[in-house]
Scaffold this motif. Structure first.
Motif, short mmCIF file in Angstrom:
data_model
loop_
_atom_site.label_atom_id
_atom_site.label_comp_id
_atom_site.label_asym_id
_atom_site.label_seq_id
_atom_site.Cartn_x
_atom_site.Cartn_y
_atom_site.Cartn_z
N ARG A 98 0.84 -1.20 0.00
CA ARG A 98 0.00 0.00 0.00
C ARG A 98 0.88 1.26 0.00
NH1 ARG A 98 -2.33 -0.81 4.52
NH2 ARG A 98 -3.85 -2.26 3.65
N THR A 99 1.90 1.25 0.83
CA THR A 99 2.81 2.40 0.88
C THR A 99 3.64 2.51 -0.39
OG1 THR A 99 2.94 2.24 3.29
CG2 THR A 99 4.72 3.42 2.19
N ALA A 100 4.10 1.38 -0.90
CA ALA A 100 4.90 1.40 -2.13
C ALA A 100 4.10 1.97 -3.29
CB ALA A 100 5.38 -0.01 -2.46
N LEU A 101 2.85 1.59 -3.41
CA LEU A 101 2.01 2.10 -4.49
C LEU A 101 1.79 3.60 -4.37
CD1 LEU A 101 -0.65 -0.74 -4.83
CD2 LEU A 101 0.92 0.04 -6.61
N LYS A 102 1.71 4.07 -3.16
CA LYS A 102 1.46 5.48 -2.94
C LYS A 102 2.68 6.34 -3.22
CE LYS A 102 -0.23 8.74 0.58
NZ LYS A 102 -0.73 8.89 1.98
N HIS A 103 3.87 5.83 -2.89
CA HIS A 103 5.04 6.69 -2.90
C HIS A 103 6.12 6.29 -3.91
CE1 HIS A 103 3.79 9.02 0.58
NE2 HIS A 103 3.47 7.89 1.19
N THR A 104 6.32 5.01 -4.19
CA THR A 104 7.48 4.61 -5.00
C THR A 104 7.12 4.26 -6.44
OG1 THR A 104 7.41 2.22 -4.50
CG2 THR A 104 8.53 3.65 -2.91
N ILE A 105 5.86 3.90 -6.72
CA ILE A 105 5.47 3.50 -8.07
C ILE A 105 5.04 4.73 -8.87
CG2 ILE A 105 3.98 1.99 -9.44
CD1 ILE A 105 5.83 0.47 -7.55
N TYR A 106 5.56 4.85 -10.08
CA TYR A 106 5.20 5.99 -10.92
C TYR A 106 4.99 5.55 -12.36
CZ TYR A 106 10.06 6.01 -12.62
OH TYR A 106 11.26 5.66 -13.19
N ARG A 107 4.22 6.35 -13.09
CA ARG A 107 4.02 6.13 -14.53
C ARG A 107 4.98 7.03 -15.29
NH1 ARG A 107 -1.48 6.86 -18.29
NH2 ARG A 107 -0.40 6.43 -20.28
N PRO A 108 5.84 6.46 -16.13
CA PRO A 108 6.77 7.31 -16.90
C PRO A 108 6.14 7.79 -18.20
CG PRO A 108 7.30 5.01 -17.23
CD PRO A 108 6.14 5.03 -16.29
N MET A 109 6.62 8.90 -18.68
CA MET A 109 6.19 9.42 -19.98
C MET A 109 7.01 8.71 -21.06
SD MET A 109 6.02 13.42 -21.16
CE MET A 109 7.79 13.61 -21.36
N THR A 110 6.33 8.11 -22.04
CA THR A 110 7.01 7.36 -23.09
C THR A 110 6.59 7.87 -24.46
OG1 THR A 110 5.29 5.65 -23.25
CG2 THR A 110 7.04 5.30 -21.61
N PRO A 111 7.43 7.72 -25.49
CA PRO A 111 7.11 8.24 -26.82
C PRO A 111 5.84 7.65 -27.42
CG PRO A 111 9.42 7.63 -26.67
CD PRO A 111 8.77 7.13 -25.43
N ASP A 112 5.52 6.39 -27.05
CA ASP A 112 4.31 5.76 -27.59
C ASP A 112 3.14 5.82 -26.61
OD1 ASP A 112 5.39 4.08 -25.72
OD2 ASP A 112 5.44 2.30 -27.00
N ASN A 113 3.31 6.63 -25.55
CA ASN A 113 2.25 6.81 -24.54
C ASN A 113 1.81 5.48 -23.91
OD1 ASN A 113 2.13 9.64 -25.02
ND2 ASN A 113 0.87 9.26 -26.84
N SER A 114 2.77 4.60 -23.70
CA SER A 114 2.47 3.29 -23.11
C SER A 114 1.99 3.47 -21.67
CB SER A 114 3.72 2.40 -23.12
OG SER A 114 4.15 2.17 -24.43
N ASP A 115 1.00 2.70 -21.30
CA ASP A 115 0.48 2.73 -19.93
C ASP A 115 1.27 1.73 -19.10
OD1 ASP A 115 -0.96 3.12 -17.64
OD2 ASP A 115 -2.80 2.16 -18.36
N VAL A 116 2.49 2.13 -18.75
CA VAL A 116 3.38 1.26 -17.99
C VAL A 116 3.75 1.94 -16.67
CG1 VAL A 116 4.30 0.22 -20.10
CG2 VAL A 116 5.49 2.17 -19.07
N LEU A 117 4.30 1.13 -15.75
CA LEU A 117 4.70 1.65 -14.45
C LEU A 117 6.15 1.27 -14.16
CD1 LEU A 117 1.58 0.73 -12.25
CD2 LEU A 117 2.13 2.97 -13.26
N MET A 118 6.76 1.98 -13.23
CA MET A 118 8.11 1.68 -12.76
C MET A 118 8.18 2.02 -11.28
SD MET A 118 10.95 0.32 -13.36
CE MET A 118 10.53 -0.07 -15.07
N ALA A 119 9.10 1.37 -10.58
CA ALA A 119 9.30 1.62 -9.14
C ALA A 119 10.58 2.42 -8.95
CB ALA A 119 9.38 0.30 -8.38
N GLY A 120 10.48 3.55 -8.24
CA GLY A 120 11.63 4.41 -8.03
C GLY A 120 12.12 4.40 -6.60
N PHE A 121 12.93 5.38 -6.27
CA PHE A 121 13.54 5.52 -4.95
C PHE A 121 12.94 6.75 -4.27
CE2 PHE A 121 16.72 7.63 -2.30
CZ PHE A 121 17.08 6.62 -1.41
N VAL A 122 12.68 6.66 -2.97
CA VAL A 122 12.09 7.77 -2.22
C VAL A 122 13.01 8.18 -1.08
CG1 VAL A 122 10.20 8.44 -0.67
CG2 VAL A 122 9.70 7.24 -2.80
N ARG A 123 13.22 9.48 -0.95
CA ARG A 123 13.94 10.04 0.19
C ARG A 123 12.95 10.90 0.97
NH1 ARG A 123 18.37 8.54 2.59
NH2 ARG A 123 19.58 8.59 0.64
#
Length: 597
Positions: free
Chosen positions: A348-373
């Motif tokens: 629940r916390t990871a989805l709220k803070h670390t998971i993001y949707r990146p902007m892609t040239p083909d507008n793909s509906d994809v997600l990635m997990a990043g780092f939070v400080r």
């Protein structure tokens, strides 16, 4: 004076003659010639000191457990169905699948045979020079790590013939002063347990118990928290040791599956008790961290304090702690509900803070997990993309199936799609180790249209290029960035398995052939770039059309990466996800089943 000179000359002539005779008994060694491990030999290197050998089952425990946590004794609960209900496939599809499976099998056999020929009983083969390396204690990591792959791929004769040599591996001595407990646990203990599970060869279980006896001493601290970089010889000599003040979350929290399975197979609860104490600490401090629900990457195991630090991630140095929650729940037959709580709250916390949707040239509906400080209560996202964090797609999808959360399966799909996109976007067809993307405003944002101007500005800012007298586009081109990437921080590919792991899980869960197609593209790109005369080599720059090679082939290449590639092109009932859970080194452990009524 003349007499002294004469005797001096005679002494010199006699000494030189004796030295000449002595030197004939030894072959000449060029001090700059490469040694077995690729490093220059040291001239006049003294012989190594004799290795001390410890019998770990007889090394005394300084802080014995007074009240042992028992294994669950109730009948296991039935888990929801995980795998797709596969039906009979068409003949043409079967032929394509099997031909691809055989190509993977061929690639594995080449690596295995050359490891056996050139680096046998060492940890790793050098796939270019043909030498060997021993970064994991000199305990034949590639041999033990690949045993279950041999069995799964049908190399039963190779499997059986290797067992006597595994019996010779001496876990009472080591080439290292400090042992990485986590790596030894997932590669050696996990590998031996899985090889036993598949073959029922009791010699392998006996060897697994030897490893378990050794690793158990890493928990012999005043508070029973494990020492992650464990002083092998001080412990063997009977010295009292304490847990680390600074330890990585993954190395403290990722011993659960292997220790639990060893206790289940030996009916000795001490290993389960050891990891249960870490689980209890995670549970107690889960809501006390600066990002409640998750734990920071760096923890204090001596105090213990799992809440103080400010960096959070599902990626490197934290990853398998989160991965093991749902899997441990399954491995314990659903009898220990705290693992569901740990999974639910952390995701629940990871989805709220670390998971993001990146902007892609083909507008793909994809997600990635990043780092939070976390800084002064504010969670700040760093939109990095690690190859290692690609395991998270499979984790969410598997957790969603085990705990019947359809939304998590969808999240798992989008995370896996993100890694497949990263592979396809790369010049070589292979995702780099670490890079950065441009996040949209929200994970569920429907407004995430590609904006080239915004992307170029972000690339220029990260690269610190541009200026009044420079052309930013020319400088950006020199960075060799695929569109959508704002930086590539680490251009390597070290034969990692995490992306194909999630692709495999998504295929087994959905039955969709698109995942097999993605896997084949990944495999052919990796083979094309990394194959050597002896095996496969890590790559130093996947942004190049022909990536240069590094002389390294980690044991997880045969243990994980090729295993997952093989399984995605095999019959779905081979190591079914309804029957097995994989540890973080791709070693399958059987899920306990309720007795039929």
């Amino acid at each position: 004076m003349a007499l002294l000179k004469r005797y001096g000359i005679y002494t010199f002539i006699t000494g030189f003659f004796l030295y000449f005779l002595y030197s004939l008994s030894f072959p000449y060694q060029d001090p700059n010639a490469p040694h077995r491990d690729g490093e220059p030999q040291r001239p006049n290197r003294p012989p190594p000191p004799p290795q001390k050998i410890y019998e770990w089952s007889k090394v005394p425990i300084h802080y014995p457990i007074k009240s042992m946590t028992p294994l669950p004794t109730n009948a296991p609960l039935p888990l929801p169905r995980i795998q797709f209900n596969f039906t009979k496939e068409e003949a043409n599809a079967k032929q394509i699948r099997e031909s691809r499976r055989d190509e993977v099998r061929k690639a594995f056999l080449k690596c295995w045979r050359n490891y056996r020929k050139k680096a046998w009983m060492h940890d790793e083969l050098q796939p270019i020079a043909g030498g060997s390396k021993d970064p994991f204690g000199g305990w034949a990591a590639s041999l033990i790590d690949a045993m279950d792959t041999l069995w799964i791929m049908g190399f039963k004769e190779e499997f059986t013939s290797a067992i006597p040599d595994i019996e010779k591996v001496n876990f009472g001595s080591s080439t290292l002063e400090r042992v990485n407990v986590f790596e030894t646990n997932i590669r050696h203990l996990g590998g031996l347990l899985a090889a036993y599970e598949l073959s029922q060869e009791k010699r392998l279980l006996a060897k697994a118990k030897e490893v378990g006896e050794m690793l158990y001493h890493a928990f012999d601290t005043p508070n029973h928290m494990p020492i992650t970089r464990w002083d092998f010889h001080r412990a063997g000599a009977g010295e009292k040791l304490v847990a680390d003040e600074s330890a990585l979350l993954a190395e403290v929290g990722s011993l659960t599956m292997e220790f639990t399975r060893l206790s289940q197979l030996t009916n000795d609860p001490k290993w389960y008790d050891a990891v249960s104490r870490v689980t209890k600490m995670l549970d107690q401090q889960q809501s006390l961290t600066k990002l409640p629900g998750m734990w920071p990457i760096v923890v204090n195991a001596r105090k213990p304090d799992f809440a103080k630090d400010t960096g959070f991630s599902l990626g490197a140095m934290a990853d398998s702690t989160y991965e093991y929650f749902a899997k441990s729940y399954a491995l314990l037959g659903g009898q220990v509900p705290v693992y569901k709580k740990l999974y639910d709250d952390s995701m629940r916390t990871a989805l709220k803070h670390t998971i993001y949707r990146p902007m892609t040239p083909d507008n793909s509906d994809v997600l990635m997990a990043g780092f939070v400080r976390v800084d002064e209560g504010q969670a700040n996202l760093n939109p990095e993309m690690q190859h290692l964090v690609c395991y998270a797609g499979g984790m969410f999808a598997l957790g969603g199936k085990i705990f019947q959360d359809a939304e998590h399966v969808k999240i798992g799909r989008k995370l896996t799609d993100g890694c497949v996109w990263a592979y396809k976007s790369s010049q070589s067809g292979i995702m780099p180790e670490v890079s950065h993307l441009l996040p949209c405003s929200a994970v569920n944002s429907t407004n995430c249209e590609w904006d080239e101007k915004v992307w170029l500005e972000e690339v220029a800012k990260r690269a610190n290029v541009g200026g009044k007298e420079e052309d930013p586009l020319r400088n950006i081109a020199n960075l060799r960035l695929p569109k959508g990437f704002t930086a590539i921080d680490d251009r390597r590919y070290i034969l990692r398995p995490e992306a194909i792991e999630s692709v495999f899980i998504m295929y087994r869960i959905t039955g969709e052939q698109q995942w097999q197609a993605a896997a084949w593209d990944m495999f052919t790109a990796i083979q094309r770039a990394s194959e050597t005369d002896l095996g496969n080599a890590a790559l130093s720059d996947v942004s190049a059309e022909k990536p240069p090679k590094d002389d390294s082939m980690e044991s997880f290449w045969m243990a994980e990466t090729l295993k997952y590639f093989y399984l995605i092109f095999s019959e779905p009932n081979l190591i079914s996800l309804d029957d097995y859970v994989f540890n973080t080194e791709a070693h399958p452990f059987k899920i306990p089943k309720p007795k039929s009524t």
